[in-house]
Design an enzyme around this catalytic site. Structure first.
Site, mmCIF file in Angstrom:
data_model
loop_
_atom_site.group_PDB
_atom_site.id
_atom_site.type_symbol
_atom_site.label_atom_id
_atom_site.label_comp_id
_atom_site.label_asym_id
_atom_site.label_seq_id
_atom_site.Cartn_x
_atom_site.Cartn_y
_atom_site.Cartn_z
ATOM 1 N N GLU A 1 -12.504 -6.855 -0.348
ATOM 2 C CA GLU A 1 -14.094 -7.619 0.129
ATOM 3 C C GLU A 1 -14.943 -6.788 0.943
ATOM 4 O O GLU A 1 -14.569 -6.272 1.871
ATOM 5 C CB GLU A 1 -13.628 -8.963 0.509
ATOM 6 C CG GLU A 1 -14.820 -9.807 0.492
ATOM 7 C CD GLU A 1 -14.471 -11.062 1.423
ATOM 8 O OE1 GLU A 1 -15.335 -11.897 0.936
ATOM 9 O OE2 GLU A 1 -13.553 -11.131 1.990
ATOM 10 N N GLU B 1 -2.396 1.240 6.721
ATOM 11 C CA GLU B 1 -1.255 1.873 6.699
ATOM 12 C C GLU B 1 -0.966 1.931 5.069
ATOM 13 O O GLU B 1 -0.516 0.877 4.653
ATOM 14 C CB GLU B 1 -0.085 1.666 7.350
ATOM 15 C CG GLU B 1 1.323 2.125 7.184
ATOM 16 C CD GLU B 1 2.275 1.526 8.006
ATOM 17 O OE1 GLU B 1 3.590 1.536 7.500
ATOM 18 O OE2 GLU B 1 2.236 0.916 8.937
ATOM 19 N N ASN C 1 6.891 5.086 -1.245
ATOM 20 C CA ASN C 1 8.395 5.103 -1.346
ATOM 21 C C ASN C 1 8.524 6.005 -2.338
ATOM 22 O O ASN C 1 8.202 6.122 -3.589
ATOM 23 C CB ASN C 1 8.944 3.747 -1.779
ATOM 24 C CG ASN C 1 8.645 2.639 -0.678
ATOM 25 O OD1 ASN C 1 9.010 2.906 0.269
ATOM 26 N ND2 ASN C 1 8.235 1.630 -0.878
ATOM 27 N N HIS D 1 -3.234 -2.432 12.553
ATOM 28 C CA HIS D 1 -3.268 -2.160 11.308
ATOM 29 C C HIS D 1 -2.625 -3.000 10.343
ATOM 30 O O HIS D 1 -2.183 -4.207 10.618
ATOM 31 C CB HIS D 1 -2.494 -0.607 11.119
ATOM 32 C CG HIS D 1 -0.886 -0.870 11.045
ATOM 33 N ND1 HIS D 1 -0.264 -0.451 12.127
ATOM 34 C CD2 HIS D 1 -0.147 -1.171 10.016
ATOM 35 C CE1 HIS D 1 1.077 -0.658 12.062
ATOM 36 N NE2 HIS D 1 1.151 -0.948 10.704
ATOM 37 N N HIS E 1 -6.383 -10.169 0.572
ATOM 38 C CA HIS E 1 -7.334 -8.956 0.297
ATOM 39 C C HIS E 1 -7.614 -8.294 1.736
ATOM 40 O O HIS E 1 -7.238 -9.105 2.753
ATOM 41 C CB HIS E 1 -8.654 -9.412 -0.399
ATOM 42 C CG HIS E 1 -9.271 -10.303 0.600
ATOM 43 N ND1 HIS E 1 -9.390 -11.727 0.376
ATOM 44 C CD2 HIS E 1 -10.267 -10.265 1.620
ATOM 45 C CE1 HIS E 1 -10.217 -12.333 1.202
ATOM 46 N NE2 HIS E 1 -10.971 -11.390 1.996
#
Length: 131
Positions: free
Chosen positions: A122, A53, A57, A6, A72
């Site tokens: 992208e 992920e 916060n 991830h 990116h």
């Protein structure tokens, strides 16, 4: 060997980001973990085991400064022109399609789009190394 599983980005508004990634790339919530000061949301789809992920916060109201170190994320699609048109129809303002050559040979065909927090994604035509 290590396996890439991830990538994490910090987002300001959970629902806005979840909706964007679902509409734009078919990602759905695979798991949501709520903690006292933050929430983790793992997004995925059937195309890949790789997950995005999202970290939210709690109590933060100011957008994140992306700085000059972020590059990116990249996704590949079967029909770049159709995807560009679909994303434009959703009001996501995809950038111009670029034909990228290296030593006179087509390396990639792509465009960029930004998520609600300003992260660049992208979008590449599938083929070659970009399957």
């Amino acid at each position: 060997m290590a396996k890439t599983i991830h990538s994490m980005i910090r987002v300001l508004q959970e629902q806005r980001s979840v909706e964007f990634y679902h509409q734009a790339f078919g990602l759905a919530v695979a798991e949501r973990l709520d903690f006292e000061t933050f929430t983790l949301i793992y997004l995925s789809n059937q195309e890949s085991e790789f997950e995005l992920e999202l970290t939210v916060n709690k109590g933060r109201s100011e957008p994140y400064a992306l700085g000059d170190g972020y590059g990116h994320l990249a996704v590949s699609v079967d029909d770049l022109d159709a995807e560009h048109q679909r994303l434009a129809g959703l009001g996501f303002n995809p950038g111009t399609v670029v034909d990228f050559n290296h030593h006179g040979k087509k390396l990639a065909r792509f465009f960029f789009i930004s998520d609600p927090d300003g992260y660049k994604i992208e979008v590449l035509q599938r083929g070659g190394r970009y399957l």
